[in-house]
Design an enzyme around this catalytic site. Sequence first.
Site, PDB file in Angstrom:
ATOM      1  CE1 TYR A 124       2.421   7.429   2.451  1.00 42.68           C
ATOM      2  CE2 TYR A 124       0.223   6.480   2.601  1.00 42.68           C
ATOM      3  CZ  TYR A 124       1.092   7.434   2.104  1.00 42.68           C
ATOM      4  OH  TYR A 124       0.602   8.414   1.250  1.00 42.68           O
ATOM      5  CD  GLN A 186       5.788  11.056  -3.515  1.00 43.19           C
ATOM      6  OE1 GLN A 186       5.577  10.099  -4.251  1.00 43.19           O
ATOM      7  NE2 GLN A 186       4.950  12.076  -3.434  1.00 43.19           N
ATOM      8  CG  ASN A 209      -2.903   6.281  -3.484  1.00 44.88           C
ATOM      9  OD1 ASN A 209      -1.828   5.712  -3.506  1.00 44.88           O
ATOM     10  ND2 ASN A 209      -3.037   7.586  -3.650  1.00 44.88           N
ATOM     11  CB  SER A 233     -11.545   0.729   1.556  1.00 46.49           C
ATOM     12  OG  SER A 233     -10.510   1.362   2.257  1.00 46.49           O
ATOM     13  CG  HIS A 258     -12.194   4.491   2.424  1.00 47.75           C
ATOM     14  ND1 HIS A 258     -11.386   5.218   3.250  1.00 47.75           N
ATOM     15  CD2 HIS A 258     -12.867   3.636   3.219  1.00 47.75           C
ATOM     16  CE1 HIS A 258     -11.545   4.822   4.496  1.00 47.75           C
ATOM     17  NE2 HIS A 258     -12.453   3.852   4.511  1.00 47.75           N
ATOM     18  CD  GLU A 410      20.220 -32.990   3.509  1.00 49.90           C
ATOM     19  OE1 GLU A 410      20.989 -32.124   3.955  1.00 49.90           O
ATOM     20  OE2 GLU A 410      18.977 -32.836   3.456  1.00 49.90           O
ATOM     21  CG  HIS A 415      25.809 -30.114   7.641  1.00 51.04           C
ATOM     22  ND1 HIS A 415      26.529 -29.596   6.603  1.00 51.04           N
ATOM     23  CD2 HIS A 415      24.742 -29.285   7.814  1.00 51.04           C
ATOM     24  CE1 HIS A 415      25.943 -28.506   6.156  1.00 51.04           C
ATOM     25  NE2 HIS A 415      24.844 -28.295   6.885  1.00 51.04           N
TER      26      HIS A 415
HETATM   27  N1  LIG Z   1      -6.799  -1.752   2.999  1.00 53.40           N
HETATM   28  C1  LIG Z   1      -6.702  -1.036   4.086  1.00 53.40           C
HETATM   29  O1  LIG Z   1      -6.412  -1.565   5.155  1.00 53.40           O
HETATM   30  C2  LIG Z   1      -6.951   0.443   4.044  1.00 53.40           C
HETATM   31  C3  LIG Z   1      -7.038   1.178   5.240  1.00 53.40           C
HETATM   32  C4  LIG Z   1      -7.216   2.567   5.145  1.00 53.40           C
HETATM   33  C5  LIG Z   1      -7.278   3.195   3.902  1.00 53.40           C
HETATM   34  N2  LIG Z   1      -7.182   2.436   2.774  1.00 53.40           N
HETATM   35  C6  LIG Z   1      -7.165   3.042   1.440  1.00 53.40           C
HETATM   36  O2  LIG Z   1      -6.110   3.993   1.430  1.00 53.40           O
HETATM   37  C7  LIG Z   1      -6.333   4.891   0.360  1.00 53.40           C
HETATM   38  C8  LIG Z   1      -5.972   6.293   0.752  1.00 53.40           C
HETATM   39  O3  LIG Z   1      -5.792   6.978  -0.452  1.00 53.40           O
HETATM   40  P1  LIG Z   1      -5.516   8.517  -0.574  1.00 53.40           P
HETATM   41  O4  LIG Z   1      -5.302   8.794  -2.021  1.00 53.40           O
HETATM   42  O5  LIG Z   1      -6.556   9.261   0.159  1.00 53.40           O
HETATM   43  O6  LIG Z   1      -4.181   8.769   0.260  1.00 53.40           O
HETATM   44  P2  LIG Z   1      -2.707   8.179   0.159  1.00 53.40           P
HETATM   45  O7  LIG Z   1      -1.972   8.822   1.263  1.00 53.40           O
HETATM   46  O8  LIG Z   1      -2.703   6.702   0.080  1.00 53.40           O
HETATM   47  O9  LIG Z   1      -2.123   8.700  -1.220  1.00 53.40           O
HETATM   48  C9  LIG Z   1      -1.864  10.046  -1.464  1.00 53.40           C
HETATM   49  C10 LIG Z   1      -0.586  10.182  -2.253  1.00 53.40           C
HETATM   50  O10 LIG Z   1      -0.701   9.479  -3.494  1.00 53.40           O
HETATM   51  C11 LIG Z   1       0.166  10.072  -4.433  1.00 53.40           C
HETATM   52  N3  LIG Z   1      -0.537  10.264  -5.713  1.00 53.40           N
HETATM   53  C12 LIG Z   1      -1.769  10.749  -5.908  1.00 53.40           C
HETATM   54  N4  LIG Z   1      -2.047  10.779  -7.233  1.00 53.40           N
HETATM   55  C13 LIG Z   1      -0.962  10.304  -7.865  1.00 53.40           C
HETATM   56  C14 LIG Z   1      -0.623  10.086  -9.241  1.00 53.40           C
HETATM   57  N5  LIG Z   1      -1.473  10.374 -10.235  1.00 53.40           N
HETATM   58  N6  LIG Z   1       0.598   9.558  -9.521  1.00 53.40           N
HETATM   59  C15 LIG Z   1       1.464   9.232  -8.540  1.00 53.40           C
HETATM   60  N7  LIG Z   1       1.195   9.438  -7.223  1.00 53.40           N
HETATM   61  C16 LIG Z   1       0.010   9.963  -6.899  1.00 53.40           C
HETATM   62  C17 LIG Z   1       0.572  11.426  -3.889  1.00 53.40           C
HETATM   63  O11 LIG Z   1       1.935  11.390  -3.583  1.00 53.40           O
HETATM   64  C18 LIG Z   1      -0.247  11.594  -2.614  1.00 53.40           C
HETATM   65  O12 LIG Z   1       0.504  12.170  -1.582  1.00 53.40           O
HETATM   66  C19 LIG Z   1      -7.783   4.716  -0.077  1.00 53.40           C
HETATM   67  O13 LIG Z   1      -7.779   3.990  -1.284  1.00 53.40           O
HETATM   68  C20 LIG Z   1      -8.366   3.853   1.045  1.00 53.40           C
HETATM   69  O14 LIG Z   1      -9.412   3.065   0.594  1.00 53.40           O
HETATM   70  C21 LIG Z   1      -7.016   1.088   2.828  1.00 53.40           C
HETATM   71  N1  LIG Z   2     -11.966   1.228   5.891  1.00 53.30           N
HETATM   72  C1  LIG Z   2     -10.539   1.468   5.915  1.00 53.30           C
HETATM   73  C2  LIG Z   2      -9.855   0.155   5.635  1.00 53.30           C
HETATM   74  O1  LIG Z   2     -10.174  -0.317   4.383  1.00 53.30           O
HETATM   75  C3  LIG Z   2     -10.045   2.037   7.232  1.00 53.30           C
HETATM   76  C4  LIG Z   2     -10.573   3.362   7.638  1.00 53.30           C
HETATM   77  C5  LIG Z   2      -9.934   4.363   8.278  1.00 53.30           C
HETATM   78  N2  LIG Z   2     -10.824   5.346   8.507  1.00 53.30           N
HETATM   79  C6  LIG Z   2     -11.955   4.966   8.037  1.00 53.30           C
HETATM   80  N3  LIG Z   2     -11.837   3.763   7.486  1.00 53.30           N
HETATM   81 ZN   LIG Z   3     -13.223   2.890   6.213  1.00 53.02          ZN
END
Ligand SMILES: NC(=O)c1ccc[n+]([C@@H]2O[C@H](COP(=O)([O-])OP(=O)(O)OC[C@H]3O[C@@H](n4cnc5c(N)ncnc54)[C@H](O)[C@@H]3O)[C@@H](O)[C@H]2O)c1
Ligand SMILES: N[C@H](CO)Cc1c[nH]c[nH+]1
Ligand SMILES: [Zn+2]
Length: 429
Positions: A124, A186, A209, A233, A258, A410, A415
């Site tokens: 993903y 989805q 997210n 993040s 983020h 046992e 066994h």
């Molecule tokens: N922990 C890690 O290793 C790491 C690394 C990179 C990014 N991240 C995090 O990933 C996240 C990326 O988030 P993003 O939103 O930009 O992209 P995303 O691709 O995670 O989510 C987008 C999708 O969320 C769904 N969505 C949005 N609003 C919704 C709602 N109200 N109800 C149901 N579904 C909904 C939609 O289907 C949309 O396509 C950020 O929070 C970032 O901090 C974490």
């Molecule tokens: N900080 C994110 C992990 O929490 C990863 C990322 C991708 N691009 C930029 N930052």
């Molecule tokens: Zn980052």
Amino acid sequence: MRKIINPAPQSWGELVQRPTKNLDELEPGILETFRLVQEQGDEALLQLAQKYDGVRLQSLVTTEKEIAESEAKVPQELKEAILQAYSNIQLFHTQQAEPVKQIETMNGVNCWRKSVAIEKVGLYIPGGTAPLFSTLLMLGVPARIAGCKELVLCTPPAKDGSIHPAILYTASLLGVNRIVKAGGAQAIAAMAFGIESVPAVHKIFGPGNQYVTVAKQLVSKAGVAIDLPAGPSEVLVMADESANPAFVAADLLSQAEHGADSQVVLLTTSEEVLQQVEQELETQLRVLPRKEFAAKALENSLGIILGSRQEMLAFSNLYAPEHLILSVSDFEELMDGIANAGSVFLGHYSPESAGDYASGTNHTLPTNGYARAYSGVSLDSFVKKITFQYITREGLQHIGKTIETMAEAEGLEAHKNAVSIRLKELNRV
Ligand SMILES: NC(=O)c1ccc[n+]([C@@H]2O[C@H](COP(=O)([O-])OP(=O)(O)OC[C@H]3O[C@@H](n4cnc5c(N)ncnc54)[C@H](O)[C@@H]3O)[C@@H](O)[C@H]2O)c1
Ligand SMILES: N[C@H](CO)Cc1c[nH]c[nH+]1
Ligand SMILES: [Zn+2]
């Protein structure tokens, strides 16, 4: 940023709670999405792309033509940067391969363990608010080193139905087998259960997210493996008087930008440092293109003054941050006391962005306190460790009695008999 001075240790438990919605709040909506995907397959993904991504798609699967055309849309400088990051990530992750070591636990009793790739993996790649092609490197490179055969990629499409060219370019470098225009819960459901355009995979990887993260946790209850909960993040910075407030503010904003549900935390022993960092945050925020996200995240964030370096360490260990920056002199003194963190950045010249993009370490890391028990993605995430044993005739004579005695205790006669029947035959010869 909420400012807190010398909070009593009894209040720390509450302070380390993240601002994200909890599982119970999100679960009903996500289960409804799963139901739609299971009942309507591709049609559900097309409808949900319209609902959540605002795009009416003709088809879910990216065509060869779209992939080929992306190459020309990626500037040369970006291609070179991607290749440099690829090489560093590859170098770091290749070193994680474990050599097969055969151990003779008793004379003639030989045991070993071998890493075998997970055949079908789902990656993903977040794209709701920024096209994270760097995440594709973080997942695709170890998947390829491990030897995974089928890589299925899901990422939300842009409003015009396209996938960002840098994602397609990186996917080509990695030889991704299928690129699907789908995001959110989805996409996770499609990779878990399988639909017309998306084959079911054995394990789902990648950050996202809150919806994506909870969806992964829910499919894992239904029997599909996932890497780890890698949600919004976060970063925790420990800063002492030696820290540069502008650097600290820049690091905090790098994770705050983020998304609105991100959280950043500053721990310091100095009121002056906290004030200077707050000023810098204000200045730097003003010129940030994603200031809406960052400003919202800062509202949920903490600036805490504590009494000593040891207190900072204790708080950080309780918080278990995804990223931990030690912006202090003599970080060596604190380093060994780190018990819980996803990835650690030492000193004043190791910005967190280095790990996000190019130093070589993986940026798919546990958030929301999961760093207390989970590691980030690594080569290990893409393999199963299969154990083997080869017992010689002599070996069975050595170990046989031990097995028989334990099986009998046992009450498992069959066994015991699996050993006894062989020992009888060996004793006849
Ligand atoms: N922990 C890690 O290793 C790491 C690394 C990179 C990014 N991240 C995090 O990933 C996240 C990326 O988030 P993003 O939103 O930009 O992209 P995303 O691709 O995670 O989510 C987008 C999708 O969320 C769904 N969505 C949005 N609003 C919704 C709602 N109200 N109800 C149901 N579904 C909904 C939609 O289907 C949309 O396509 C950020 O929070 C970032 O901090 C974490
Ligand atoms: N900080 C994110 C992990 O929490 C990863 C990322 C991708 N691009 C930029 N930052
Ligand atoms: Zn980052």
